[in-house]
Design a protein around this motif. Structure first.
Motif, PDB file in Angstrom:
ATOM      1  N   LEU A 159       0.855  -1.187   0.000  1.00 14.61           N
ATOM      2  CA  LEU A 159       0.000   0.000   0.000  1.00 14.61           C
ATOM      3  C   LEU A 159       0.889   1.234   0.000  1.00 14.61           C
ATOM      4  O   LEU A 159       1.678   1.440   0.931  1.00 14.61           O
ATOM      5  N   GLY A 160       0.750   2.050  -1.029  1.00 16.88           N
ATOM      6  CA  GLY A 160       1.529   3.279  -1.125  1.00 16.88           C
ATOM      7  C   GLY A 160       0.663   4.493  -0.853  1.00 16.88           C
ATOM      8  O   GLY A 160      -0.466   4.571  -1.323  1.00 16.88           O
ATOM      9  N   PHE A 161       1.196   5.407  -0.085  1.00 19.45           N
ATOM     10  CA  PHE A 161       0.507   6.677   0.151  1.00 19.45           C
ATOM     11  C   PHE A 161       1.568   7.752   0.344  1.00 19.45           C
ATOM     12  O   PHE A 161       2.766   7.464   0.389  1.00 19.45           O
ATOM     13  N   VAL A 162       1.133   8.995   0.414  1.00 15.07           N
ATOM     14  CA  VAL A 162       2.067  10.105   0.551  1.00 15.07           C
ATOM     15  C   VAL A 162       1.905  10.702   1.944  1.00 15.07           C
ATOM     16  O   VAL A 162       0.795  11.019   2.363  1.00 15.07           O
ATOM     17  N   PRO A 189      -5.273   9.526  -1.531  1.00 12.13           N
ATOM     18  CA  PRO A 189      -4.758   8.894  -2.752  1.00 12.13           C
ATOM     19  C   PRO A 189      -3.820   7.745  -2.372  1.00 12.13           C
ATOM     20  O   PRO A 189      -2.911   7.923  -1.557  1.00 12.13           O
ATOM     21  N   VAL A 190      -4.081   6.587  -2.940  1.00  8.32           N
ATOM     22  CA  VAL A 190      -3.252   5.419  -2.651  1.00  8.32           C
ATOM     23  C   VAL A 190      -2.907   4.689  -3.948  1.00  8.32           C
ATOM     24  O   VAL A 190      -3.525   4.892  -4.994  1.00  8.32           O
ATOM     25  N   CYS A 191      -1.908   3.836  -3.828  1.00 11.80           N
ATOM     26  CA  CYS A 191      -1.600   2.882  -4.879  1.00 11.80           C
ATOM     27  C   CYS A 191      -1.473   1.531  -4.191  1.00 11.80           C
ATOM     28  O   CYS A 191      -0.697   1.389  -3.243  1.00 11.80           O
ATOM     29  N   GLN A 231      -4.763   2.320  -8.568  1.00 17.29           N
ATOM     30  CA  GLN A 231      -4.655   3.655  -7.995  1.00 17.29           C
ATOM     31  C   GLN A 231      -6.045   4.228  -7.746  1.00 17.29           C
ATOM     32  O   GLN A 231      -7.016   3.815  -8.380  1.00 17.29           O
ATOM     33  N   VAL A 262       6.313   9.459  -5.956  1.00 17.85           N
ATOM     34  CA  VAL A 262       5.140  10.319  -6.136  1.00 17.85           C
ATOM     35  C   VAL A 262       5.164  10.867  -7.556  1.00 17.85           C
ATOM     36  O   VAL A 262       6.182  11.414  -7.998  1.00 17.85           O
ATOM     37  N   PRO A 290       0.636   8.682  -5.213  1.00 21.13           N
ATOM     38  CA  PRO A 290       1.633   7.623  -5.011  1.00 21.13           C
ATOM     39  C   PRO A 290       1.589   6.571  -6.117  1.00 21.13           C
ATOM     40  O   PRO A 290       0.519   6.249  -6.633  1.00 21.13           O
ATOM     41  N   VAL A 291       2.760   6.066  -6.456  1.00 20.93           N
ATOM     42  CA  VAL A 291       2.893   4.962  -7.410  1.00 20.93           C
ATOM     43  C   VAL A 291       3.803   3.925  -6.762  1.00 20.93           C
ATOM     44  O   VAL A 291       4.836   4.276  -6.197  1.00 20.93           O
ATOM     45  N   VAL A 292       3.405   2.675  -6.815  1.00 22.29           N
ATOM     46  CA  VAL A 292       4.193   1.576  -6.251  1.00 22.29           C
ATOM     47  C   VAL A 292       4.406   0.532  -7.333  1.00 22.29           C
ATOM     48  O   VAL A 292       3.438  -0.008  -7.870  1.00 22.29           O
TER      49      VAL A 292
END
Lengths: 218, 218
Positions: A41-44, A83-85, A113, B44, B49-51
């Motif tokens: 799980l990617g987030f900023v 916002p997530v990936c 995304q 980012v 976010p991009v993973v």
């Protein structure tokens, strides 16, 4: 979210490399998601990217991840969404070629995304929590004590609706350049798989192994 | 980067949950990184976010990932560097408890944050490219045709110096609440491991399996 056989194909969901390995087909994407149970799980956070491993579940066109109500991504998704990936990767083989350059990996991956939203509806929450158990261990949610009010209060679940999502796969042999084929090096594929061992009971488990865990594999 | 036995411990490298499972010890972190070869690279792009999954290598306190010179993360790191998060996860077991809530996963993970910089020095580039092959297949870089000028021109490598990095592990049995122990459900651990199959040669490989691939495991 579309109700067709494919998800949204746009600049964000189109890989910059090896586009021929990409697909937006709903069934293909669901199959990869269902073969996995760990996502990244990617987030900023404060302008910088954070990537954390966590288990996930899919229910129709929805992905669910859960966490402590106090954890960063759960807090982030609580108000206006975050916002997530969500990326899922399965490795199927190491691909060795005669040149270093052409080495590759056989894999199946999904990149989704969007804006994660916290689940607040009690019915959706119950469905999501069961799915989070069943996705990694099919049939498990009927063989446990379900969450009580105190546990529910500690647990946050966020939903990502599948829409901007693509899959990428490689399932092929070594692909050397023509001029390298006669070099005296080994080329081929080393298969990679995940294996589940014999379940090791806790001392509190005195009975037989239940049906849903016999011959366990995913 | 410190030259001590531990990496930097600060707010960014301290998990919000289960801090007792975290470590900043250099040797422990290196061991997890060396047991894996796929990472999830977070960055980012346009604020979101991009993973992406990719292979990586470790050389001392440096992580390397590579990609096409045209790919997003490689372009992003080319000038002033790019904030990234490199996360590595190994799953060792599914932990089943009598309550849904206490289910868990035995795992080893590393989360490394920092600014990725493109590698431009030819010597470092050569070391990094060899390491990228050897990290997944030990001994491989001496058994291939190494990259030529044309291939080098297509390949970008970025470096992340390990500094803001932590590991998190769980390696334990089922941990039910006292009041759940007598419930008639199964609790315990299902071991999970990665298995490498018999190497499948490409038709261009006529010789014996070389020593570095015999009894291959990582």
């Amino acid at each position: 979210m579309s109700d067709t056989a494919s998800y949204t194909r746009n600049e964000r969901t189109t890989p910059t490399r090896y586009r021929d390995r990409a697909t937006w087909e709903r069934d293909a994407i669901h199959a990869i998601l269902d073969a996995a149970y760990v996502c990244h799980l990617g987030f900023v956070a404060n302008g910088t990217p954070v990537v954390l491993p966590t288990i996930f579940a899919r229910v129709g066109d929805r992905l669910y991840v859960h966490g402590s109500t106090g954890s960063r991504p759960m807090r982030g998704a609580a108000d206006e969404g975050m916002p997530v990936c969500v990326t899922v990767t399965l490795v199927d083989g190491l691909v060795l070629t005669k040149s270093a350059f052409n080495h590759s990996v056989n894999f199946r991956s999904v990149v989704a995304q969007g804006i994660a939203q916290q689940v607040t509806d009690p019915e959706e929450l119950a469905v999501a929590l069961d799915a989070l158990v069943d996705h990694s261990i099919p049939g498990r949610s009927g063989e446990v004590r379900r969450p009580n009010a105190k546990e529910l209060a500690k647990t946050a679940v966020v939903r990502l609706v599948l829409d901007e999502v693509s899959a990428k796969t490689r399932a092929d042999g070594a692909d050397d350049d023509e001029e390298d084929l006669d070099l005296p090096y080994w080329a081929g594929v080393i298969p990679v798989s995940t294996v589940y061992g014999t379940p090791e009971p806790h001392e509190s488990s005195t009975g037989e192994l239940p049906a849903h865990l016999q011959n366990f594999r995913r």
